[in-house]
Motif scaffolding. Structure first.
Motif, mmCIF file in Angstrom:
data_model
loop_
_atom_site.group_PDB
_atom_site.id
_atom_site.type_symbol
_atom_site.label_atom_id
_atom_site.label_comp_id
_atom_site.label_asym_id
_atom_site.label_seq_id
_atom_site.Cartn_x
_atom_site.Cartn_y
_atom_site.Cartn_z
ATOM 1 N N ALA A 201 0.777 -1.138 -0.043
ATOM 2 C CA ALA A 201 -0.221 0.099 0.193
ATOM 3 C C ALA A 201 0.980 1.137 -0.035
ATOM 4 O O ALA A 201 0.484 2.281 -0.684
ATOM 5 C CB ALA A 201 -0.808 -0.107 1.302
ATOM 6 N N ARG A 202 1.904 1.047 0.627
ATOM 7 C CA ARG A 202 3.025 2.406 0.716
ATOM 8 C C ARG A 202 3.419 2.675 -0.716
ATOM 9 O O ARG A 202 3.679 4.010 -1.182
ATOM 10 C CB ARG A 202 4.011 2.149 1.769
ATOM 11 N N LEU A 265 -6.880 2.232 0.110
ATOM 12 C CA LEU A 265 -7.657 1.985 1.255
ATOM 13 C C LEU A 265 -8.198 0.417 1.363
ATOM 14 O O LEU A 265 -8.228 0.003 2.313
ATOM 15 C CB LEU A 265 -9.084 2.699 1.009
ATOM 16 N N ALA A 266 -8.164 -0.220 0.114
ATOM 17 C CA ALA A 266 -8.631 -1.728 0.442
ATOM 18 C C ALA A 266 -7.666 -2.525 0.800
ATOM 19 O O ALA A 266 -7.776 -3.352 1.463
ATOM 20 C CB ALA A 266 -9.100 -2.223 -1.261
ATOM 21 N N LEU A 267 -6.196 -2.112 0.477
ATOM 22 C CA LEU A 267 -5.072 -2.860 1.173
ATOM 23 C C LEU A 267 -5.169 -2.773 2.536
ATOM 24 O O LEU A 267 -4.647 -3.676 3.167
ATOM 25 C CB LEU A 267 -3.765 -2.628 0.291
ATOM 26 N N ASN A 268 -5.168 -1.625 3.042
ATOM 27 C CA ASN A 268 -5.071 -1.385 4.403
ATOM 28 C C ASN A 268 -6.303 -1.987 4.970
ATOM 29 O O ASN A 268 -6.011 -2.361 6.313
ATOM 30 C CB ASN A 268 -5.356 0.184 4.532
ATOM 31 N N ILE A 269 -7.705 -1.956 4.722
ATOM 32 C CA ILE A 269 -8.571 -2.780 5.284
ATOM 33 C C ILE A 269 -8.264 -4.272 5.267
ATOM 34 O O ILE A 269 -8.725 -4.817 6.394
ATOM 35 C CB ILE A 269 -9.823 -2.598 4.488
ATOM 36 N N ILE A 270 -7.888 -4.821 4.205
ATOM 37 C CA ILE A 270 -7.575 -6.271 4.166
ATOM 38 C C ILE A 270 -6.466 -6.689 5.016
ATOM 39 O O ILE A 270 -6.632 -7.659 6.157
ATOM 40 C CB ILE A 270 -6.945 -6.468 2.778
ATOM 41 N N ALA A 271 -5.349 -5.589 5.388
ATOM 42 C CA ALA A 271 -4.293 -5.958 6.254
ATOM 43 C C ALA A 271 -4.946 -5.706 7.837
ATOM 44 O O ALA A 271 -4.461 -6.605 8.668
ATOM 45 C CB ALA A 271 -3.147 -4.669 6.225
ATOM 46 N N ARG A 272 -5.925 -4.916 8.142
ATOM 47 C CA ARG A 272 -6.703 -4.761 9.203
ATOM 48 C C ARG A 272 -7.412 -6.100 9.656
ATOM 49 O O ARG A 272 -7.195 -6.321 10.582
ATOM 50 C CB ARG A 272 -7.260 -3.453 9.075
ATOM 51 N N ILE A 273 -7.996 -6.570 8.838
ATOM 52 C CA ILE A 273 -8.867 -7.740 8.852
ATOM 53 C C ILE A 273 -7.994 -9.027 9.273
ATOM 54 O O ILE A 273 -8.307 -9.566 10.056
ATOM 55 C CB ILE A 273 -9.818 -7.964 7.583
#
Length: 281
Positions: A201-202, A265-273
């Motif tokens: 994501a970065r 945003l999608a990558l960060n959400i997946i990482a959070r999940i």
């Protein structure tokens, strides 16, 4: 006692109010940014944005989106292989050695290094000797950015695996490599994957390194990584600066910004999940 208690309550409320106000201030700006992107970017979205290549006037962002996906994917693969290997050595083999301490220090420097410095470094060691910009140089720059993120995530997650699991596997006669690959990786898999996704994501929105390495192109030249490579961040930069006098190019820039923000945003959400599932497990 009552006066001391009342004073503490007043100070606590003041601090809490300041904290809530600071959080609200940050969230307000975030909502304003997202709202602007939705308002201006969604209006410019159409199938042509994803299917047509970039042109001097009009066109779409298809080649830029695909170019960014290719370079980000390749950089993530390279960064994952090197980062996981280095992080494993630091956590399982190097531990407190002098070389491990040196590697950790260098890794911390790379984590905080400005991306434009990394772009200039790759420009000096790859672009100048080759005599031209290339997609491979862009991949190298993005990989250098993602490697320290993966190293830190891998080392930290492996250190969280209890030593009793390693000792139990070793007591059963397992070799060290088997213990690391089966036991340690099994316990740290979710955390390592989270670090990889955050690193991806970065680098997906980095512009400065690509300015000195892959530059940009308006062609579908994905099978020629030795030439300039189209990418979304550079296209947005050019549309909002060089081509800002063309209304359609500005619209495409807003659409591209919305697409890029949604991807990050999608990558960060997946990482959070994945991280939350690891915590529950």
């Amino acid at each position: 006692m009552n006066s001391v208690y009342q004073r503490r309550r007043i100070i606590n409320r003041m601090v809490m109010t300041l904290c809530v106000a600071a959080a609200a201030f940050g969230i307000l700006w975030l909502l304003m940014i997202l709202g602007t992107l939705m308002f201006k970017g969604a209006a410019a979205l159409s199938p042509d944005v994803f299917l047509e290549r970039t042109k001097m006037s009009g066109g779409g962002l298809g080649n830029a989106i695909l170019g960014s996906l290719i370079m980000t994917a390749l950089a993530t693969v390279v960064g994952t292989v090197i980062g996981v290997a280095a992080g494993t050595w630091l956590a399982e083999y190097g531990t407190k050695s002098r070389l491990a301490s040196t590697v950790r220090f260098i890794n911390d420097v790379l984590l905080s290094a400005p991306s434009i410095i990394i772009g200039l470094f790759v420009y000096a060691v790859m672009v100048l000797p080759m005599g031209h910009f290339s997609g491979w140089a862009g991949v190298a720059a993005l990989a250098v950015i993602i490697i320290p993120v993966v190293i830190r995530a891998t080392e930290d997650m492996l250190k969280l695996v209890p030593n009793t699991l390693r000792e139990a596997a070793s007591a059963l006669g397992a070799h060290r490599w088997w213990v690391v690959t089966k036991v340690c990786y099994g316990g740290a898999r979710a955390g390592i994957i989270t670090g990889i996704l955050l690193g991806c994501a970065r680098v997906s929105g980095e512009t400065a390194p690509l300015l000195f390495t892959s530059l940009n192109s308006n062609q579908w030249n994905f099978f020629d990584m030795d030439s300039e490579m189209p990418n979304l961040p550079m296209t947005l930069y050019q549309n909002m600066t060089i081509n800002s006098f063309i209304p359609r190019q500005v619209e495409l820039a807003w659409a591209g910004a919305l697409i890029l923000t949604a991807a990050v945003l999608a990558l960060n959400i997946i990482a959070r999940i994945i991280s939350s599932r690891r915590s529950k497990g």
